[in-house]
Write a protein that holds these residues in place. Sequence first.
Motif, short mmCIF file in Angstrom:
data_model
loop_
_atom_site.label_atom_id
_atom_site.label_comp_id
_atom_site.label_asym_id
_atom_site.label_seq_id
_atom_site.Cartn_x
_atom_site.Cartn_y
_atom_site.Cartn_z
N ASP A 199 0.09 11.59 -4.93
CA ASP A 199 1.33 11.76 -4.66
C ASP A 199 1.91 12.66 -3.51
OD1 ASP A 199 3.87 11.53 -5.54
OD2 ASP A 199 3.90 12.69 -7.20
N GLU A 200 2.35 11.88 -2.57
CA GLU A 200 2.60 12.71 -1.36
C GLU A 200 1.56 13.31 -0.76
OE1 GLU A 200 6.71 14.21 -0.76
OE2 GLU A 200 7.16 13.07 -2.61
N THR B 90 7.07 9.46 -8.75
CA THR B 90 6.16 10.59 -9.65
C THR B 90 6.26 10.20 -10.95
OG1 THR B 90 6.55 12.11 -7.82
CG2 THR B 90 5.87 12.92 -9.98
N GLN C 24 1.65 15.92 -6.50
CA GLN C 24 2.51 16.26 -5.65
C GLN C 24 2.43 17.79 -5.40
OE1 GLN C 24 6.52 14.86 -6.42
NE2 GLN C 24 7.22 15.22 -4.35
#
Length: 238
Positions: free
Chosen positions: A155-156, A41, A81
């Motif tokens: 992000d994820e 991240t 995220q």
Amino acid sequence: MIKIENLYKSFGKVDAVKNLSLSIKGGTTFALLGLNGAGKTTTINILCTTLKKDSGKVNILGYDLDKNEKEIKELLNLSPQETAVAQNLTVEENLNLIAGLYAIENAKERVEKTIERFSLTSKKTALAKTLSGGQKRRLSLAMSVITNPKLLILDEPTLGLDIKSRKELWKIINELKGETTILLTTHYLEEAVSLADEIGLMRQGELVAKGSEKEIVESSGKADFESAFLALCGGEDE
Ligand SMILES: Nc1ncnc2c1ncn2[C@@H]1O[C@H](COP(=O)(O)OP(=O)(O)OP(=O)(O)O)[C@@H](O)[C@H]1O
Ligand SMILES: [Mg+2]
């Protein structure tokens, strides 16, 4: 082409990113993997200009991060995220908000099409806070895709989703491949393997391997990708 050279970022005593060099070919999908705290991240936030690097060089599609921050901001979009949806707005309002911020042409039509593409038609007028986790993730992704980014950073993207919702998102991400360059992180190894053209493994801020699933497995001397990941990323008992 995205080129990262000797990137460093520390937070106090923690070296979150250490001497990271990485290049990603334009139009491809790249997955960055690593255990919790590996620096994924942090790396992404530096690329997105939301976090300042300590040192190193970053060039995104011909623009230098030190000189062309404004241009870089315009050409990429991040699906973070933690999802970035406004909870008290409806699905449609969230998308209208982004369309307005980016001064998107034919906004009404684009919002309509995006809602359909991300299977959110039945939730168009529902408040975001009433959506399920998977629906929120789809909305979050829709909000980054509607701006037509040349670099899409995820992000994820499928964190906490059930297998059905995860597969729906994979389908959408697969459709986006070829339209744009994608950089994603995930903790689901099979997700990286099925979506990415190339995979990078990070460990304690450093890049420890890069290549296809096959190349990484071969270079590790292990039998399969999970064993290679654990050996290279520090997940084995040491
Ligand atoms: N704002 C911050 N202040 C202090 N330390 C930070 C900050 N952001 C990240 N770190 C530290 O930097 C390291 C890398 O964190 P980062 O969030 O990049 O990891 P990650 O690979 O994304 O992990 P995860 O898989 O858990 O999301 C960690 O040790 C983390 O505690
Ligand atoms: Mg992270």
